[in-house]
Scaffold this active site. Structure first.
Site, mmCIF file in Angstrom:
data_model
loop_
_atom_site.group_PDB
_atom_site.id
_atom_site.type_symbol
_atom_site.label_atom_id
_atom_site.label_comp_id
_atom_site.label_asym_id
_atom_site.label_seq_id
_atom_site.Cartn_x
_atom_site.Cartn_y
_atom_site.Cartn_z
ATOM 1 N N HIS A 95 0.874 -1.188 0.000
ATOM 2 C CA HIS A 95 0.000 0.000 0.000
ATOM 3 C C HIS A 95 0.900 1.223 0.000
ATOM 4 O O HIS A 95 2.130 1.094 0.041
ATOM 5 C CB HIS A 95 -0.975 -0.021 1.175
ATOM 6 C CG HIS A 95 -0.332 0.069 2.530
ATOM 7 N ND1 HIS A 95 0.603 -0.841 2.981
ATOM 8 C CD2 HIS A 95 -0.481 0.967 3.543
ATOM 9 C CE1 HIS A 95 0.982 -0.518 4.203
ATOM 10 N NE2 HIS A 95 0.356 0.579 4.566
ATOM 11 N N HIS A 97 1.126 3.934 2.116
ATOM 12 C CA HIS A 97 1.515 4.632 3.347
ATOM 13 C C HIS A 97 3.007 4.997 3.258
ATOM 14 O O HIS A 97 3.815 4.215 2.746
ATOM 15 C CB HIS A 97 1.320 3.693 4.547
ATOM 16 C CG HIS A 97 0.268 4.143 5.515
ATOM 17 N ND1 HIS A 97 -0.442 3.238 6.279
ATOM 18 C CD2 HIS A 97 -0.188 5.369 5.886
ATOM 19 C CE1 HIS A 97 -1.289 3.891 7.061
ATOM 20 N NE2 HIS A 97 -1.152 5.187 6.839
ATOM 21 N N ASP A 99 5.484 5.056 5.326
ATOM 22 C CA ASP A 99 6.549 4.198 5.886
ATOM 23 C C ASP A 99 6.904 3.051 4.939
ATOM 24 O O ASP A 99 8.011 2.527 4.982
ATOM 25 C CB ASP A 99 6.205 3.675 7.294
ATOM 26 C CG ASP A 99 4.866 2.979 7.407
ATOM 27 O OD1 ASP A 99 3.898 3.445 6.781
ATOM 28 O OD2 ASP A 99 4.789 1.958 8.126
ATOM 29 N N HIS A 100 5.975 2.694 4.032
ATOM 30 C CA HIS A 100 6.225 1.591 3.086
ATOM 31 C C HIS A 100 6.758 2.070 1.733
ATOM 32 O O HIS A 100 7.099 1.255 0.883
ATOM 33 C CB HIS A 100 4.939 0.782 2.873
ATOM 34 C CG HIS A 100 4.472 0.137 4.140
ATOM 35 N ND1 HIS A 100 4.552 -1.215 4.370
ATOM 36 C CD2 HIS A 100 3.968 0.690 5.274
ATOM 37 C CE1 HIS A 100 4.104 -1.483 5.589
ATOM 38 N NE2 HIS A 100 3.742 -0.343 6.156
ATOM 39 N N HIS A 185 -7.213 -2.208 5.806
ATOM 40 C CA HIS A 185 -6.236 -1.330 6.466
ATOM 41 C C HIS A 185 -6.850 0.054 6.631
ATOM 42 O O HIS A 185 -6.542 0.989 5.891
ATOM 43 C CB HIS A 185 -4.954 -1.301 5.636
ATOM 44 C CG HIS A 185 -3.813 -0.572 6.289
ATOM 45 N ND1 HIS A 185 -3.546 -0.621 7.643
ATOM 46 C CD2 HIS A 185 -2.842 0.231 5.766
ATOM 47 C CE1 HIS A 185 -2.483 0.114 7.914
ATOM 48 N NE2 HIS A 185 -2.048 0.648 6.804
ATOM 49 N N ASP A 208 0.184 -4.218 5.899
ATOM 50 C CA ASP A 208 -0.467 -3.628 7.070
ATOM 51 C C ASP A 208 -1.946 -3.979 7.009
ATOM 52 O O ASP A 208 -2.609 -3.712 5.997
ATOM 53 C CB ASP A 208 -0.329 -2.103 7.057
ATOM 54 C CG ASP A 208 1.048 -1.636 7.487
ATOM 55 O OD1 ASP A 208 1.936 -2.494 7.672
ATOM 56 O OD2 ASP A 208 1.228 -0.415 7.639
ATOM 57 N N HIS A 271 7.125 -5.291 11.672
ATOM 58 C CA HIS A 271 6.301 -4.079 11.809
ATOM 59 C C HIS A 271 5.579 -4.105 13.157
ATOM 60 O O HIS A 271 4.392 -3.837 13.263
ATOM 61 C CB HIS A 271 5.285 -4.042 10.644
ATOM 62 C CG HIS A 271 4.651 -2.716 10.353
ATOM 63 N ND1 HIS A 271 3.720 -2.131 11.164
ATOM 64 C CD2 HIS A 271 4.782 -1.846 9.316
ATOM 65 C CE1 HIS A 271 3.311 -0.993 10.640
ATOM 66 N NE2 HIS A 271 3.952 -0.792 9.519
HETATM 67 ZN ZN LIG Z 1 0.011 1.216 6.586
HETATM 68 ZN ZN LIG Z 2 3.140 0.521 8.060
#
Ligand SMILES: [Zn+2]
Ligand SMILES: [Zn+2]
Length: 306
Positions: A95, A97, A99-100, A185, A208, A271
């Site tokens: 996805h 987000h 952080d990814h 998510h 996630d 994670h």
């Molecule tokens: Zn996420």
């Molecule tokens: Zn994440």
């Protein structure tokens, strides 16, 4: 306490084995390299979420957290030749987000600067193409200078072929079959998990997600289930936080239930978000309430084979 001690011993030995053993770095078989096991919090000991499935000597990256290419280089130095940066040319995003995906420009440009000639093949949800277009715009002057200046970089290695995918089999070659599945998510319209089938083994990564039946169905007795988790909270101290976590993520107790249904031969935690006064020992105890199979907590650069 005995159970906790046993879990800790198992975790410790498994980790030691992964680090000691001249991991399966050969051109055969399948294994997972955890490039980054962190989450948004900038923990200096854990890079952003990213892993590599290495099958038959070829690396397939899942997610591009902070540090992705440097961590691949670290694994390469340790003997995993598939993770030599110029060889990184295929990746799957769960996805979008941050952080990814903070490492996405790194994955696009650094292997190119290190002489990757082939474009990056990038699989991900809707919105992946727009993100890539914006990254290319942001670095347009860099691209121009590296191609037309004295570096003489190739005109192809910085390019990205985006495949915006829907659940189902999304990729297949002689080494792997990759199946995407939708997970839940929070308010993300599209978030994906992936199942990799290679060399007679199955590895499922949740991305996630809050508890999702699709993870259970995708694993269904798989060799390795890699899953996110949080523990702590839920005591009314942070109602907004509780609402966020229960909608976007999976608590340790919930993960125990998911794993009990999914029946992986090995559950690997990544994670991990510890909330308030909690720690890994407590988190593992909570998983253990429902799941009695083997569990390990991944650390950066761990290598785990099914
Ligand atoms: Zn996420
Ligand atoms: Zn994440």
């Amino acid at each position: 306490m005995a159970i906790v001690a046993l879990i800790c011993i198992f975790v410790a030995t498994r980790r030691a084995r992964a680090q000691e053993e001249k991991v399966p770095t050969s051109a055969h078989g399948v294994f997972v390299v955890f490039l980054g096991t962190g989450m948004p919090r900038p923990d200096p000991g854990r890079q952003g979420p990213s892993l590599a499935i290495v099958a038959n000597g070829k690396a397939y990256i899942v997610d591009a957290g902070v540090g992705v290419v440097r961590q691949a280089a670290a694994a390469y130095v340790r003997g995993i030749s598939a993770l030599q940066p110029p060889k990184l040319d295929i990746a799957f995003l769960t996805h979008l987000h941050s952080d990814h995906t903070l490492g996405l420009p790194d994955l696009i440009f650094t292997p190119w600067v290190m002489h990757r000639v082939a474009p990056l093949q990038l699989y991900g949800p809707s919105g992946t193409q727009a993100m890539v277009d914006n990254i290319e715009k942001a670095w347009a002057e860099d691209i121009d200078i590296r191609i037309h200046g004295l570096e003489h970089n190739t005109t192809s290695g910085h390019k990205v072929v985006v495949h915006e995918i829907q659940p189902g089999v999304v990729y297949q070659d002689a080494n792997v079959k990759v199946t995407a599945f939708a997970v839940l998510h929070g308010s993300w319209k599209e978030a994906l998990g992936y199942r990799f089938d290679a060399d007679g083994k199955s590895i499922v990564t949740s991305g996630d997600t809050r508890p999702s039946q699709s993870v259970v169905d995708a694993c269904n007795g798989c060799d390795i289930l890699i899953h996110e988790v949080y523990s702590g909270g839920g005591n009314g101290k942070s109602k907004a936080g509780d609402a966020y976590f229960s909608s976007f993520h999976t608590s340790a107790e919930e993960l125990g239930e998911i794993a009990a249904k999914a029946r992986p031969k090995l559950l690997v935690i990544t994670h991990y978000v510890p909330r308030q006064n909690t720690d890994q020992t407590k988190m593992l105890e909570e998983i253990r309430k429902k799941f009695s199979g083997p569990v390990v907590v991944a650390n950066d650069l761990d290598v785990i084979a099914p």
